[in-house]
Scaffold this motif. Sequence first.
Motif, PDB file in Angstrom:
ATOM      1  N   LEU A   1       0.849  -1.178   0.000  1.00 20.05           N
ATOM      2  CA  LEU A   1       0.000   0.000   0.000  1.00 20.05           C
ATOM      3  C   LEU A   1       0.895   1.241   0.000  1.00 20.05           C
ATOM      4  CD1 LEU A   1      -2.868  -0.996   2.477  1.00 20.05           C
ATOM      5  CD2 LEU A   1      -2.862  -1.106  -0.018  1.00 20.05           C
ATOM      6  N   ASN A   2       0.300   2.378  -0.313  1.00 22.37           N
ATOM      7  CA  ASN A   2       1.041   3.614  -0.543  1.00 22.37           C
ATOM      8  C   ASN A   2       1.659   4.152   0.752  1.00 22.37           C
ATOM      9  OD1 ASN A   2       2.013   6.028  -1.466  1.00 22.37           O
ATOM     10  ND2 ASN A   2       0.031   6.892  -2.009  1.00 22.37           N
ATOM     11  N   TYR A   3       2.979   4.249   0.779  1.00 25.41           N
ATOM     12  CA  TYR A   3       3.681   4.786   1.945  1.00 25.41           C
ATOM     13  C   TYR A   3       3.748   6.314   1.929  1.00 25.41           C
ATOM     14  CZ  TYR A   3       5.476   0.320   3.728  1.00 25.41           C
ATOM     15  OH  TYR A   3       5.589  -0.934   4.284  1.00 25.41           O
ATOM     16  N   GLN A   4       3.295   6.954   0.894  1.00 23.46           N
ATOM     17  CA  GLN A   4       3.468   8.399   0.746  1.00 23.46           C
ATOM     18  C   GLN A   4       2.409   9.160   1.535  1.00 23.46           C
ATOM     19  OE1 GLN A   4       3.970   9.686  -3.265  1.00 23.46           O
ATOM     20  NE2 GLN A   4       4.291  11.815  -2.743  1.00 23.46           N
ATOM     21  N   MET A   5       2.587   9.204   2.830  1.00 28.44           N
ATOM     22  CA  MET A   5       1.776   9.953   3.785  1.00 28.44           C
ATOM     23  C   MET A   5       0.458   9.281   4.155  1.00 28.44           C
ATOM     24  SD  MET A   5       2.426  13.936   2.694  1.00 28.44           S
ATOM     25  CE  MET A   5       1.770  14.559   4.229  1.00 28.44           C
TER      26      MET A   5
ATOM     27  N   GLY B   1      -0.008   3.203   4.607  1.00 19.94           N
ATOM     28  CA  GLY B   1       1.378   2.844   4.367  1.00 19.94           C
ATOM     29  C   GLY B   1       2.129   2.505   5.641  1.00 19.94           C
ATOM     30  N   VAL B   2       2.782   3.501   6.213  1.00 23.02           N
ATOM     31  CA  VAL B   2       3.611   3.263   7.396  1.00 23.02           C
ATOM     32  C   VAL B   2       2.787   2.697   8.552  1.00 23.02           C
ATOM     33  CG1 VAL B   2       4.967   4.395   9.200  1.00 23.02           C
ATOM     34  CG2 VAL B   2       5.371   4.961   6.803  1.00 23.02           C
ATOM     35  N   THR B   3       1.598   3.246   8.783  1.00 26.11           N
ATOM     36  CA  THR B   3       0.815   2.798   9.931  1.00 26.11           C
ATOM     37  C   THR B   3       0.411   1.341   9.787  1.00 26.11           C
ATOM     38  OG1 THR B   3      -0.024   5.024  10.329  1.00 26.11           O
ATOM     39  CG2 THR B   3      -1.242   3.222  11.305  1.00 26.11           C
ATOM     40  N   ASP B   4      -0.103   0.956   8.608  1.00 26.25           N
ATOM     41  CA  ASP B   4      -0.461  -0.446   8.424  1.00 26.25           C
ATOM     42  C   ASP B   4       0.768  -1.344   8.440  1.00 26.25           C
ATOM     43  OD1 ASP B   4      -3.083   0.227   8.349  1.00 26.25           O
ATOM     44  OD2 ASP B   4      -3.396  -0.153   6.230  1.00 26.25           O
ATOM     45  N   HIS B   5       1.908  -0.822   8.005  1.00 28.53           N
ATOM     46  CA  HIS B   5       3.163  -1.578   8.140  1.00 28.53           C
ATOM     47  C   HIS B   5       3.390  -1.932   9.615  1.00 28.53           C
ATOM     48  CE1 HIS B   5       7.611  -2.224   7.248  1.00 28.53           C
ATOM     49  NE2 HIS B   5       7.562  -2.184   8.557  1.00 28.53           N
ATOM     50  N   MET B   6       3.167  -0.942  10.490  1.00 25.25           N
ATOM     51  CA  MET B   6       3.395  -1.178  11.911  1.00 25.25           C
ATOM     52  C   MET B   6       2.359  -2.148  12.490  1.00 25.25           C
ATOM     53  SD  MET B   6       6.093   0.563  12.325  1.00 25.25           S
ATOM     54  CE  MET B   6       6.307   0.537  14.096  1.00 25.25           C
ATOM     55  N   THR B   7       1.126  -2.132  11.983  1.00 30.69           N
ATOM     56  CA  THR B   7       0.137  -3.100  12.469  1.00 30.69           C
ATOM     57  C   THR B   7       0.521  -4.517  12.051  1.00 30.69           C
ATOM     58  OG1 THR B   7      -1.400  -3.025  10.578  1.00 30.69           O
ATOM     59  CG2 THR B   7      -1.656  -1.329  12.256  1.00 30.69           C
ATOM     60  N   LEU B   8       1.111  -4.647  10.868  1.00 35.75           N
ATOM     61  CA  LEU B   8       1.609  -5.959  10.442  1.00 35.75           C
ATOM     62  C   LEU B   8       2.739  -6.420  11.355  1.00 35.75           C
ATOM     63  CD1 LEU B   8       1.682  -5.243   6.599  1.00 35.75           C
ATOM     64  CD2 LEU B   8       0.132  -6.850   7.729  1.00 35.75           C
ATOM     65  N   GLU B   9       3.650  -5.518  11.702  1.00 38.64           N
ATOM     66  CA  GLU B   9       4.749  -5.866  12.605  1.00 38.64           C
ATOM     67  C   GLU B   9       4.243  -6.274  13.984  1.00 38.64           C
ATOM     68  OE1 GLU B   9       7.853  -3.033  13.013  1.00 38.64           O
ATOM     69  OE2 GLU B   9       8.568  -3.242  10.950  1.00 38.64           O
TER      70      GLU B   9
END
Length: 438
Positions: free
Chosen positions: A138-142, A146-154
């Motif tokens: 998903l789009n990491y550009q703000m 992006g970043v937030t869902d990355h952290m939920t996956l982690e």
Amino acid sequence: MTPVGGLVERAEFMTPAALRPRQAAAWRAQARHVAENSAFYRALWGHAAPPPELARLAELPLSDKAQLRLSQAAHPPFGDYLAAPRAMASRLHRTSGTTGQAMNLALSARDCRITEAVGGRGHAAAGLTAQHTVVHCLNYQMWMGGVTDHMTLEATGALVVPFGVGGTELLIRTIREVGINAISCTPSYPAVLERTLAEKFPGLAPRDLGLKLGLFGGEAGLDDAALRARIRETWGMEPRNANYGVSDVFSNFAAQCEHDTRLHFMAADVLWPELVDPDTTRPLPLEKGAKGELVLTHLVRDCQPLVRFRTGDIVAVDETEPCRCGRTGFRFRVVGRSDDMVVVRGLNLFPTMVSAVLSEIGELSGDYRIVLDAPPPHDRLPLHVERAKGSPDSPGLAARVAAAMKEKLGASAEVTVLPPGSFPVTEGKTKRVIRSEP
């Protein structure tokens, strides 16, 4: 039961009765915080104190996205519903802008931790574990996705590959080289990968990539049993509706489990849900069989707390009893969005309803657009569909699609059949309803 940053540990498995004292205490603290620090809500409430009991929450007026947009325009960049010092904000995101002008989202460090933990509950329910290597597309550009869902996956313990969007050929090579076995993306993205495989990697089938778990979110479509079956058959992976959220509220607070394809509400300790009639805004009981617009209130939020916020999502509550997986949140389906609803001769139609009809017609790719080039009322549904790859041009196809729409939905449709590949493929959200600018 150990509070962690405003969260209740394993709240998704607790009974409503056990959670009620925690919810009540959280709202009392949150109500004070909002009343003291949010100029937006003080004005909306006429400077009256909010009720201290959740049972009386419906006494407060609703808030909505249009009001927040006006607030940010008048008080950039975060609006006067920012309820914490700007120095307390540790992350800035933007909404996707799919339904209008993108919004700036401010999160404190605690807001981030709670958001990530709640989203982790959803991805864990959908089957992601520490044994998975998952690529996040998903789009990491703000965008929150992006970043937030990355952290939920982690948060599930999985090994996460932060890929984002674009570079599909590199993605395919990376999946093979790293041994990735799970993917997080929109439901329409596998079709993009399939086209790239056919064009750039002849002889390599989707199944050859070795993906076993698909974590989907960001757009509608996965309620369609035909789409799920196609993903299983084509990719050999299990599709899971793993990421339902509202960017202004939480990026992910509902997901399915292995036992039930309906979405499980996962955030009862930090988020209070309501249903209202989308036309009259009359409160509706949140019970089995109910359908209405989802309204959400933060019980714990520092920077931009929202109270009785209209999400625009029309949901159907299918079950309120605990699931076989042990999770206790109510289970629901997203029927559509109030701003995507198209009224044809008094019939309320949503893209998900149209998609279900089109998925049963084998000559079609399943992609479509509802093209509204005139203001309502609409006598017919202007529907553009696309032939499946390899499907011959049939002069009677448009008539058969129109007949299916009439039979299944009761709506007259004006159908335009387009050649395969006519619609642009997208790695982000696919907008199905196209409205002409006024």
